[in-house]
Every structure is written in structure tokens, then in C-alpha cells.
Write a protein that holds these residues in place. Structure first.
Motif, PDB file in Angstrom:
ATOM      1  N   UNK A 151       0.852  -1.182   0.000  1.00 20.30           N
ATOM      2  CA  UNK A 151       0.000   0.000   0.000  1.00 20.30           C
ATOM      3  C   UNK A 151       0.889   1.233   0.000  1.00 20.30           C
ATOM      4  N   UNK A 152       0.303   2.377  -0.337  1.00 17.89           N
ATOM      5  CA  UNK A 152       1.076   3.613  -0.333  1.00 17.89           C
ATOM      6  C   UNK A 152       0.357   4.663   0.497  1.00 17.89           C
ATOM      7  N   UNK A 153       1.147   5.555   1.036  1.00 20.30           N
ATOM      8  CA  UNK A 153       0.640   6.663   1.830  1.00 20.30           C
ATOM      9  C   UNK A 153       1.614   7.817   1.643  1.00 20.30           C
ATOM     10  N   UNK A 154       1.304   8.678   0.696  1.00 20.88           N
ATOM     11  CA  UNK A 154       2.213   9.752   0.315  1.00 20.88           C
ATOM     12  C   UNK A 154       1.570  11.083   0.696  1.00 20.88           C
ATOM     13  N   UNK A 155       2.198  11.767   1.648  1.00 24.96           N
ATOM     14  CA  UNK A 155       1.608  12.975   2.210  1.00 24.96           C
ATOM     15  C   UNK A 155       1.385  14.085   1.212  1.00 24.96           C
ATOM     16  N   UNK A 156       2.219  14.146   0.171  1.00 20.88           N
ATOM     17  CA  UNK A 156       2.057  15.188  -0.842  1.00 20.88           C
ATOM     18  C   UNK A 156       0.670  15.102  -1.470  1.00 20.88           C
ATOM     19  N   UNK A 157       0.156  13.876  -1.597  1.00 21.76           N
ATOM     20  CA  UNK A 157      -1.161  13.684  -2.208  1.00 21.76           C
ATOM     21  C   UNK A 157      -2.299  13.926  -1.215  1.00 21.76           C
ATOM     22  N   UNK A 158      -1.993  13.797   0.081  1.00 22.39           N
ATOM     23  CA  UNK A 158      -3.040  13.886   1.094  1.00 22.39           C
ATOM     24  C   UNK A 158      -2.589  14.811   2.235  1.00 22.39           C
ATOM     25  N   UNK A 159      -2.470  16.120   1.961  1.00 21.43           N
ATOM     26  CA  UNK A 159      -1.904  17.050   2.946  1.00 21.43           C
ATOM     27  C   UNK A 159      -2.787  17.274   4.169  1.00 21.43           C
ATOM     28  N   UNK A 160      -4.058  16.833   4.129  1.00 21.58           N
ATOM     29  CA  UNK A 160      -4.946  17.082   5.267  1.00 21.58           C
ATOM     30  C   UNK A 160      -4.692  16.107   6.407  1.00 21.58           C
ATOM     31  N   UNK A 161      -3.913  15.055   6.183  1.00 18.11           N
ATOM     32  CA  UNK A 161      -3.665  14.064   7.223  1.00 18.11           C
ATOM     33  C   UNK A 161      -2.749  14.625   8.300  1.00 18.11           C
ATOM     34  N   UNK A 162      -3.087  14.353   9.546  1.00 21.27           N
ATOM     35  CA  UNK A 162      -2.210  14.728  10.646  1.00 21.27           C
ATOM     36  C   UNK A 162      -1.187  13.618  10.861  1.00 21.27           C
ATOM     37  N   UNK A 163      -0.170  13.910  11.662  1.00 26.28           N
ATOM     38  CA  UNK A 163       0.849  12.906  11.962  1.00 26.28           C
ATOM     39  C   UNK A 163       0.233  11.690  12.641  1.00 26.28           C
ATOM     40  N   UNK A 164      -0.744  11.924  13.540  1.00 31.16           N
ATOM     41  CA  UNK A 164      -1.406  10.809  14.214  1.00 31.16           C
ATOM     42  C   UNK A 164      -2.251   9.992  13.238  1.00 31.16           C
ATOM     43  N   UNK A 165      -2.907  10.666  12.283  1.00 30.34           N
ATOM     44  CA  UNK A 165      -3.653   9.939  11.245  1.00 30.34           C
ATOM     45  C   UNK A 165      -2.735   8.973  10.515  1.00 30.34           C
ATOM     46  N   UNK A 166      -1.589   9.497  10.124  1.00 28.54           N
ATOM     47  CA  UNK A 166      -0.627   8.697   9.363  1.00 28.54           C
ATOM     48  C   UNK A 166      -0.134   7.516  10.195  1.00 28.54           C
ATOM     49  N   UNK A 167       0.209   7.791  11.442  1.00 24.69           N
ATOM     50  CA  UNK A 167       0.697   6.728  12.318  1.00 24.69           C
ATOM     51  C   UNK A 167      -0.330   5.599  12.429  1.00 24.69           C
ATOM     52  N   UNK A 168      -1.591   5.958  12.644  1.00 22.94           N
ATOM     53  CA  UNK A 168      -2.641   4.947  12.784  1.00 22.94           C
ATOM     54  C   UNK A 168      -2.881   4.190  11.488  1.00 22.94           C
ATOM     55  N   UNK A 169      -2.768   4.865  10.351  1.00 21.52           N
ATOM     56  CA  UNK A 169      -2.942   4.186   9.065  1.00 21.52           C
ATOM     57  C   UNK A 169      -1.800   3.202   8.807  1.00 21.52           C
ATOM     58  N   UNK A 170      -0.577   3.594   9.156  1.00 20.10           N
ATOM     59  CA  UNK A 170       0.566   2.692   9.024  1.00 20.10           C
ATOM     60  C   UNK A 170       0.366   1.477   9.921  1.00 20.10           C
ATOM     61  N   UNK A 171      -0.032   1.720  11.158  1.00 24.06           N
ATOM     62  CA  UNK A 171      -0.243   0.649  12.120  1.00 24.06           C
ATOM     63  C   UNK A 171      -1.324  -0.312  11.632  1.00 24.06           C
ATOM     64  N   UNK A 172      -2.420   0.239  11.107  1.00 22.26           N
ATOM     65  CA  UNK A 172      -3.488  -0.605  10.578  1.00 22.26           C
ATOM     66  C   UNK A 172      -3.005  -1.455   9.411  1.00 22.26           C
ATOM     67  N   UNK A 173      -2.296  -0.827   8.471  1.00 21.78           N
ATOM     68  CA  UNK A 173      -1.816  -1.561   7.294  1.00 21.78           C
ATOM     69  C   UNK A 173      -0.895  -2.697   7.710  1.00 21.78           C
ATOM     70  N   UNK A 174      -0.015  -2.431   8.663  1.00 20.52           N
ATOM     71  CA  UNK A 174       0.880  -3.490   9.142  1.00 20.52           C
ATOM     72  C   UNK A 174       0.099  -4.622   9.789  1.00 20.52           C
TER      73      UNK A 174
END
Length: 201
Positions: A151-174
Motif C-alpha cells: 500500500x502507499x501513503x504519500x503525504x504530498x497527495x493527502x496534505x490534510x492528514x495529521x501525523x497521528x492519522x498517518x501513524x494509525x494508518x501505518x499501524x493498521x496496514x501493518x
């Protein structure tokens, strides 16, 4: 004051542009690399790479790019991502029958059936956006069908995500069992450590 694209300028002009200084003064003087120069750099560094379709793939361009990679003996070190159609897959496999290929989709019954004939050689992988359609069920469906699922998660494409959003999405994907991730965010190590602390591997 005028906007240009790399495609609209000759290489001689592109090579005069300092592509490093805008990032940081310590990178002043950095030149843009040609595709062949990037392949050479990857070889010198002993790295594997992902080739993305940002410029758009056609059967002609994929054949030309694959032949450049082949000329430097790097076919087994590259993954091709974002291949849009089966005719382009076939053009790539004509140059490299073992090519590792990915599509920007999540696995489902239709995509699995479509790409099953191409899951040969070094493999075929699904690579969809981590925040849309990626579930434990979709990941396991792809894995059980013999595919890799990234999966991919590239902040340039999704600038509205907070750092915590990203962390939780990474954790979920793993936790879903993805076999790889494309990221431009930090806290990946923290997410992985959290996984190791939570699950018995």
C-alpha cells in the motif's frame, strides 16, 4: 514567472537547473538525473528501485525503459508500479519475463482474476492507497490468492492528514499483513515497534 514541465524543456536546459538548492543550501548544485543515470546510481549503491508511471506508460515507453534497465543488468533489482493495462504488462514481460509488476489497486475478485495470469516470474503485487479500500479482508484475499499486497501513503497527495492519522494508518496496514509500504512520512519505526510489542511473531 512562467510554469514549465520537464517534458517541455530540452535536457540541456534541465541539466542547468539547480534542483537541490530549493530543498536546502547543502544540496546546491544538484542536477536532475536522466533515467539511465538513476539506474546507474542505483547499481552503484547496491539498491533496488521502484519505477513509477508518472510520465505515463505506453507499450513503446515501457519497452524503451525496460531495455535501458536491461542494458545495465538491473532487471532483477527493479519493480514496476502503476502499470495501467494488460497490454503494457505484456510489453514489459516481452523484455523481462520475470519482471516484478504492481498495479495501483486493492485486491478483489475481479482484479485477482484479471491479473492472475501475470503473477509469474518475480511476482505481481497490488498497491492501493492505505486510507481507502485497504482492509484486513482485502489484504488477506490477495495474499491467499498468491499475490503480494502493498500500500502507499504519500503525504504530498493527502496534505490534510495529521501525523497521528498517518501513524494509525501505518499501524493498521501493518496489522492487516501488507507485504510492503511506500511512504514519505516518519514514525514508521515506531509503528513497526508497536506491532512487535502487540503481536507475537
Amino acid at each position: 514567472g512562467t510554469n514549465y514541465t520537464p517534458e517541455s524543456l530540452p535536457l540541456s536546459v534541465l541539466k542547468r537547473i539547480d534542483v537541490g538548492v530549493y530543498k536546502d543550501r547543502k544540496f546546491k548544485g544538484t542536477q536532475i538525473l536522466t533515467f539511465a543515470e538513476w539506474i546507474v546510481l542505483m547499481k552503484q549503491l547496491g539498491m533496488d528501485g521502484y519505477i513509477d508511471r508518472k510520465m505515463g506508460y505506453t507499450t513503446q515507453t515501457i519497452t524503451e525503459l525496460a531495455n535501458i534497465v536491461k542494458s545495465y543488468g538491473m532487471l532483477d533489482h527493479m519493480s514496476w508500479i502503476g502499470i495501467p493495462t494488460t497490454d503494457i504488462i505484456e510489453a514489459l514481460r516481452a523484455v523481462d519475463p520475470n519482471a516484478r509488476i504492481g498495479v495501483l489497486e486493492h485486491p478483489n475478485s475481479t482484479t485477482i482474476q484479471t491479473y492472475a495470469p501475470y503473477n509469474t516470474g518475480r511476482g505481481f503485487f497490488f498497491d492501493g492507497y492505505a486510507g481507502d479500500g485497504l482492509t484486513r479482508e482485502t489484504v488477506q484475499l490477495g495474499l491467499m490468492a498468491g499475490f503480494e499486497v502493498e500500500c502507499y501513503l504519500v503525504g504530498y497527495d493527502y496534505p490534510v492528514l495529521t501525523e497521528d492519522d498517518v501513524f494509525n494508518m501505518i499501524l493498521n496496514a501493518l496489522s492487516y499483513g501488507v507485504t510492503g509500504m511506500t511512504l514519505d512520512y516518519y514514525r514508521v519505526d515506531e509503528a513497526c515497534q508497536s506491532m512487535f510489542n502487540t503481536y507475537d511473531f
